[in-house]
Write an enzyme that holds these catalytic residues in place. Structure first.
Site, PDB file in Angstrom:
ATOM      1  N   LYS A 155       0.840  -1.201   0.000  1.00 24.56           N
ATOM      2  CA  LYS A 155       0.000   0.000   0.000  1.00 24.56           C
ATOM      3  C   LYS A 155       0.882   1.261   0.000  1.00 24.56           C
ATOM      4  CE  LYS A 155      -3.390   2.564   2.537  1.00 24.56           C
ATOM      5  NZ  LYS A 155      -4.254   2.688   3.690  1.00 24.56           N
ATOM      6  N   GLU A 157      10.729  -4.751   4.009  1.00 22.53           N
ATOM      7  CA  GLU A 157      10.774  -6.169   3.617  1.00 22.53           C
ATOM      8  C   GLU A 157      10.416  -6.330   2.145  1.00 22.53           C
ATOM      9  OE1 GLU A 157       9.216  -4.899   6.246  1.00 22.53           O
ATOM     10  OE2 GLU A 157       9.234  -6.266   7.970  1.00 22.53           O
ATOM     11  N   GLY A 209      -4.614  -1.619   4.872  1.00 22.85           N
ATOM     12  CA  GLY A 209      -3.738  -2.733   4.486  1.00 22.85           C
ATOM     13  C   GLY A 209      -4.345  -4.092   4.803  1.00 22.85           C
ATOM     14  N   ARG A 210      -4.879  -4.230   6.012  1.00 24.31           N
ATOM     15  CA  ARG A 210      -5.409  -5.545   6.426  1.00 24.31           C
ATOM     16  C   ARG A 210      -6.794  -5.825   5.832  1.00 24.31           C
ATOM     17  NH1 ARG A 210      -4.273  -2.068  10.302  1.00 24.31           N
ATOM     18  NH2 ARG A 210      -5.892  -1.156  11.609  1.00 24.31           N
ATOM     19  N   GLU A 218      -4.142  -5.902  14.958  1.00 29.42           N
ATOM     20  CA  GLU A 218      -3.684  -4.600  14.463  1.00 29.42           C
ATOM     21  C   GLU A 218      -4.829  -3.586  14.555  1.00 29.42           C
ATOM     22  OE1 GLU A 218      -0.189  -3.987  11.369  1.00 29.42           O
ATOM     23  OE2 GLU A 218      -2.077  -4.022  10.312  1.00 29.42           O
ATOM     24  N   HIS A 228      -3.631 -32.300  19.775  1.00 28.60           N
ATOM     25  CA  HIS A 228      -2.450 -33.069  20.191  1.00 28.60           C
ATOM     26  C   HIS A 228      -1.284 -32.153  20.503  1.00 28.60           C
ATOM     27  CE1 HIS A 228      -4.599 -36.693  18.914  1.00 28.60           C
ATOM     28  NE2 HIS A 228      -5.069 -35.908  17.952  1.00 28.60           N
ATOM     29  N   LYS A 246       9.960   0.065  13.161  1.00 27.76           N
ATOM     30  CA  LYS A 246      10.463   0.238  11.789  1.00 27.76           C
ATOM     31  C   LYS A 246      11.520   1.334  11.769  1.00 27.76           C
ATOM     32  CE  LYS A 246       6.004  -0.518   9.441  1.00 27.76           C
ATOM     33  NZ  LYS A 246       5.024   0.103   8.577  1.00 27.76           N
TER      34      LYS A 246
HETATM   35  O1  F6P Z   1       3.661  -2.939   9.651  1.00 28.85           O
HETATM   36  C1  F6P Z   1       2.286  -3.057   9.563  1.00 28.85           C
HETATM   37  C2  F6P Z   1       1.792  -2.672   8.211  1.00 28.85           C
HETATM   38  O2  F6P Z   1       1.767  -1.309   8.115  1.00 28.85           O
HETATM   39  C3  F6P Z   1       0.405  -3.282   7.951  1.00 28.85           C
HETATM   40  O3  F6P Z   1      -0.625  -2.493   8.403  1.00 28.85           O
HETATM   41  C4  F6P Z   1       0.419  -3.478   6.482  1.00 28.85           C
HETATM   42  O4  F6P Z   1      -0.541  -4.410   6.063  1.00 28.85           O
HETATM   43  C5  F6P Z   1       1.842  -3.944   6.270  1.00 28.85           C
HETATM   44  O5  F6P Z   1       2.594  -3.193   7.172  1.00 28.85           O
HETATM   45  C6  F6P Z   1       2.361  -3.801   4.881  1.00 28.85           C
HETATM   46  O6  F6P Z   1       2.300  -2.484   4.458  1.00 28.85           O
HETATM   47  P1  F6P Z   1       2.365  -2.112   2.929  1.00 28.85           P
HETATM   48  O7  F6P Z   1       1.223  -2.755   2.233  1.00 28.85           O
HETATM   49  O8  F6P Z   1       2.311  -0.619   2.906  1.00 28.85           O
HETATM   50  O9  F6P Z   1       3.670  -2.627   2.395  1.00 28.85           O
END
Ligand code: F6P
Length: 511
Positions: free
Chosen positions: A194, A200, A254-255, A340, A372, A484
């Site tokens: 987003k 990452e 995002g979620r 979140e 289990h 971050k």
């Molecule tokens: O670190 C949490 C977050 O901001 C989430 O809310 C989001 O889904 C994820 O990182 C990834 O963010 P992006 O889609 O901006 O890469």
């Protein structure tokens, strides 16, 4: 603000009542705790709740202007107050709901363009005449968990000629595994972010591009990248081909983003028919949430149960047991959606939340495997944790003895948690099981795109309703920022803001 203290007398009345006796009441209590919508049912009769407590919750929701807030959500009003944005996940499933019809048109066009891209990739010309055989989704958090859960659940309905892999983690092994055995010529990477600033995702995208470049050169690599983002200019500045950068609106959280262009990999591998069915299912739950009276409204009921257990009975976690192999990612998906969204300690106005308020810890796994592993703890630990059992009604009609046995295990566990057992003479208290432990059963009629879409929408709306009860903003996530920022300080060589122990660790780890 919804004043949950109004519920305290009900909690005092019910918390020490025998759950088995409550359940034995039957009659109108049974009717008040069973819900049905969009191919999903919720049986909450084994919750320590009764009609009077439910009624008090409904009164609280009415006092909190719940209906107006729900309407504001659907219409695309600013409901994410700290970021001054709407939250349009339901609206993008049905753009007609949006007050701003120009925006609705943009949402429609966005869907048309990702669909068209998926169709083009199926007919292959973009990859120099090579068909896409492997799609690799690069993204993290909501840009990973939604697509991953839905693909895991629905891959049997999708295309057989293309496989989907996911890369989210910074461990180089994650990308290594996703491209193992892949032919660079027939591999397409979808970079989903987003913000298009997530460390990452950008690092993995660069590594993936380098891998393709080493085989096909820069032009060949460029042709095999697509992206979905709310910051298209950043994706283009990153070097991606503008014709394959799909935008979605800032108002898509995002979620909650799998319904937007962020679900691009699903368009590619599940195809338009399955995506339409997924949307139909979610929309059916949206309609139910918008129109069912509070007493019959499933997301409302689920929110009440979770707030009741957490805020009134002090149980701060909830276990989700997915008794269907293909729903095994559900607990991971719900962890982000719920924790979140609701992992907050202040109200909309910035006032501290009361004790035990805010969302639960969500954890769980796949039944019957988890019987289990950690179910021992559920039955005999000194903590009480409510359990959601998720199953498939179609299995109850199955001729396969394993499917029947799986359902038998699920029902038996919910009964065992509630009934408990007295210790016997031989092992005394070691065999004692306290019982009185609450659970709900959520059944999908069958595993289909429609029911899975409805299951996701059920939980999205449940979270929204919980947020109304707690009076918090479920759509921001400020808590993830500091970590971050500190990681970036470390990587840029600035250790000045760290304490002596952290500095020592950094020395040990060669920074
Ligand atoms: O670190 C949490 C977050 O901001 C989430 O809310 C989001 O889904 C994820 O990182 C990834 O963010 P992006 O889609 O901006 O890469």
């Amino acid at each position: 603000m919804a004043d949950l203290s109004a519920l305290k007398s009900h909690a005092a009345r019910l918390e020490n009542v025998s759950l088995s006796e409550l359940v034995a009441q039957g009659g109108s209590r049974d009717a008040a705790l069973q819900f049905e919508a969009a191919g999903v049912s919720l049986d909450a009769r084994k919750q320590r709740l009764d009609e009077a407590a439910l009624g008090a919750f409904h009164a609280l929701l009415e006092a909190a202007d719940f209906e107006a807030k729900r309407e504001a959500l659907y219409k695309g009003a600013i409901v994410n107050t700290t970021e001054k944005r709407p939250a349009i996940h339901a609206a993008i499933r049905n753009p007609d709901l949006l007050t701003d019809q120009e925006f609705g048109e943009e949402v429609r066009m966005a869907r048309i363009s990702t669909r068209a891209f998926a169709a083009t990739m199926k007919q292959m010309p973009i990859l120099d005449g090579h068909p896409v055989k492997r799609v690799v989704n690069i993204g993290i958090g909501g840009s990973d968990l939604g697509p991953r859960f839905l693909y895991d659940a629905l891959h049997k309905f999708g295309r057989k000629d293309v496989e989907l892999k996911f890369v989210s983690n910074l461990d180089p092994a994650d990308l290594e595994d996703a491209i193992e055995g892949a032919d660079p010529l027939t591999t397409l990477f979808c970079v989903i972010s987003k913000s298009f600033t997530t460390q990452e995702t950008l690092m993995n995208a660069r590594a993936a591009h380098a891998w393709l470049t080493s085989h096909l050169g820069k032009a060949g690599a460029d042709a095999r990248f697509a992206a979905a983002t709310a910051a298209p200019q950043k994706a283009i500045a990153f070097g991606l081909d503008p014709s394959k950068v799909f935008a979605f609106a800032e108002g898509v959280g995002g979620r909650y983003s799998v319904w937007s262009a962020a679900g691009l990999c699903l368009d590619l591998v599940l195809g338009p028919d399955i995506m339409d069915r997924l949307l139909d299912g979610a929309r059916a739950m949206d309609e139910h949430f918008a129109s069912a009276p509070l007493a019959q409204n499933m997301p409302v009921a689920k929110a009440i149960i979770d707030v009741w257990n957490r805020a009134l009975l002090g149980q701060n976690s909830r276990c989700v047991g997915a008794y269907a192999s293909r729903l095994q990612m559900l607990p991971n998906y719900l962890q982000q959606l719920e924790m979140e969204s609701l992992g907050k300690s202040v109200t909309h106005a910035g006032q501290p939340l009361g004790e035990h308020q805010g969302g639960q810890i969500v954890w769980g796994g796949r039944g019957s495997d988890v019987q289990h592993s950690f179910f021992q703890w559920l039955h005999q630990s000194t903590d009480r944790v409510p359990v959601d059992f998720i199953g498939l009604r179609s299995m109850t009609f199955s001729d396969d003895e394993r499917a029947k046995a799986l359902i038998a295990n699920m029902v038996a566990q919910s009964a065992a948690l509630m009934q408990g057992r007295e210790g016997d003479d031989e092992q005394g208290q070691h065999r004692h099981m306290p019982g009185g432990r609450a659970s709900s059963i959520v059944m999908l009629d069958e595993l289909s795109p429609e029911t899975v879409g409805a299951l996701v929408a059920l939980h999205e709306h449940k979270v929204f309703t919980e947020a109304v009860l707690y009076d918090l903003n479920p759509f921001d996530q400020w808590g993830v920022e500091l970590g971050k920022e500190l990681a970036n300080s470390i990587l840029s060589g600035d250790q000045s803001r760290f304490d002596p122990v952290t500095q020592d660790l950094l020395r040990q780890f060669n920074f």
